[in-house]
Design a protein around this motif. Structure first.
Motif, PDB file in Angstrom:
ATOM      1  N   LYS A   1      18.349  18.729  21.586  1.00 34.38           N
ATOM      2  CA  LYS A   1      19.691  19.042  22.097  1.00 34.38           C
ATOM      3  C   LYS A   1      20.283  17.841  22.824  1.00 34.38           C
ATOM      4  CE  LYS A   1      18.984  23.970  22.847  1.00 34.38           C
ATOM      5  NZ  LYS A   1      18.831  25.001  23.881  1.00 34.38           N
ATOM      6  N   ALA A   2      19.450  17.159  23.621  1.00 37.53           N
ATOM      7  CA  ALA A   2      19.933  15.982  24.352  1.00 37.53           C
ATOM      8  C   ALA A   2      20.322  14.867  23.389  1.00 37.53           C
ATOM      9  CB  ALA A   2      18.864  15.493  25.322  1.00 37.53           C
ATOM     10  N   GLN A   3      19.551  14.691  22.320  1.00 40.52           N
ATOM     11  CA  GLN A   3      19.866  13.649  21.340  1.00 40.52           C
ATOM     12  C   GLN A   3      21.164  13.965  20.606  1.00 40.52           C
ATOM     13  OE1 GLN A   3      18.279  10.653  20.814  1.00 40.52           O
ATOM     14  NE2 GLN A   3      17.308  11.267  22.716  1.00 40.52           N
ATOM     15  N   VAL A   4      21.381  15.222  20.267  1.00 39.83           N
ATOM     16  CA  VAL A   4      22.617  15.627  19.592  1.00 39.83           C
ATOM     17  C   VAL A   4      23.811  15.422  20.531  1.00 39.83           C
ATOM     18  CG1 VAL A   4      23.886  17.623  18.666  1.00 39.83           C
ATOM     19  CG2 VAL A   4      21.518  17.195  17.959  1.00 39.83           C
ATOM     20  N   ALA A   5      23.646  15.783  21.806  1.00 40.42           N
ATOM     21  CA  ALA A   5      24.735  15.593  22.772  1.00 40.42           C
ATOM     22  C   ALA A   5      25.054  14.109  22.945  1.00 40.42           C
ATOM     23  CB  ALA A   5      24.358  16.216  24.113  1.00 40.42           C
ATOM     24  N   HIS A   6      24.017  13.285  23.008  1.00 35.16           N
ATOM     25  CA  HIS A   6      24.213  11.838  23.134  1.00 35.16           C
ATOM     26  C   HIS A   6      24.930  11.286  21.894  1.00 35.16           C
ATOM     27  CE1 HIS A   6      23.410   7.861  24.702  1.00 35.16           C
ATOM     28  NE2 HIS A   6      22.911   7.505  23.526  1.00 35.16           N
ATOM     29  N   ALA A   7      24.517  11.754  20.725  1.00 31.34           N
ATOM     30  CA  ALA A   7      25.159  11.318  19.484  1.00 31.34           C
ATOM     31  C   ALA A   7      26.633  11.730  19.472  1.00 31.34           C
ATOM     32  CB  ALA A   7      24.430  11.900  18.277  1.00 31.34           C
ATOM     33  N   ASP A   8      26.936  12.934  19.949  1.00 35.54           N
ATOM     34  CA  ASP A   8      28.333  13.396  19.984  1.00 35.54           C
ATOM     35  C   ASP A   8      29.197  12.487  20.855  1.00 35.54           C
ATOM     36  OD1 ASP A   8      27.887  15.504  18.257  1.00 35.54           O
ATOM     37  OD2 ASP A   8      27.616  16.974  19.862  1.00 35.54           O
ATOM     38  N   ILE A   9      28.650  12.060  21.991  1.00 38.46           N
ATOM     39  CA  ILE A   9      29.396  11.164  22.889  1.00 38.46           C
ATOM     40  C   ILE A   9      29.685   9.843  22.188  1.00 38.46           C
ATOM     41  CG2 ILE A   9      29.210   9.784  24.997  1.00 38.46           C
ATOM     42  CD1 ILE A   9      27.592  12.191  26.155  1.00 38.46           C
ATOM     43  N   LEU A  10      28.663   9.287  21.548  1.00 38.86           N
ATOM     44  CA  LEU A  10      28.851   7.992  20.888  1.00 38.86           C
ATOM     45  C   LEU A  10      29.709   8.110  19.629  1.00 38.86           C
ATOM     46  CD1 LEU A  10      25.377   6.485  21.596  1.00 38.86           C
ATOM     47  CD2 LEU A  10      27.558   5.771  22.532  1.00 38.86           C
ATOM     48  N   LEU A  11      29.643   9.247  18.956  1.00 44.68           N
ATOM     49  CA  LEU A  11      30.517   9.442  17.796  1.00 44.68           C
ATOM     50  C   LEU A  11      31.978   9.513  18.222  1.00 44.68           C
ATOM     51  CD1 LEU A  11      28.374  11.919  15.697  1.00 44.68           C
ATOM     52  CD2 LEU A  11      29.035   9.585  15.064  1.00 44.68           C
TER      53      LEU A  11
END
Length: 90
Positions: A15-25
């Motif tokens: 979940k943390a990795q997906v949230a981090h990816a969303d921010i960078l996307l």
């Protein structure tokens, strides 16, 4: 060697990795004229990387194989009519 995660801990990590990816996307979204917000052509290498990372970790949040701990088979509970259990232990 790396850390061993329980399924709950791994789901939190995913979940943390997906949230981090969303921010960078969001930081690497299309601005205008086929340009990324970082100034490179859209989609830039960073955006493609974070799309792959989001897809990779998002898969673990959808699939059920990480939804519970690794389960070991439990021995059957013998009953009084179970021939494998002596009557004097009942």
């Amino acid at each position: 060697m790396g850390a061993l995660y329980t399924s709950a801990a791994f789901r939190e990590y995913a979940k943390a990795q997906v949230a981090h990816a969303d921010i960078l996307l969001a930081k690497h979204s299309e601005l205008a004229l086929s340009l990324c917000r970082c100034g490179r052509l859209h989609p830039c290498d960073d955006r493609q990387h974070w799309l792959r990372m989001r897809a990779h970790f998002g898969r673990f949040l959808v699939e059920q194989r990480y939804s519970s701990e690794v389960q070991q088979p439990h021995p059957p509970n013998p009953t009084r009519s179970d021939p494998s259990r002596p009557d004097d232990l009942a």
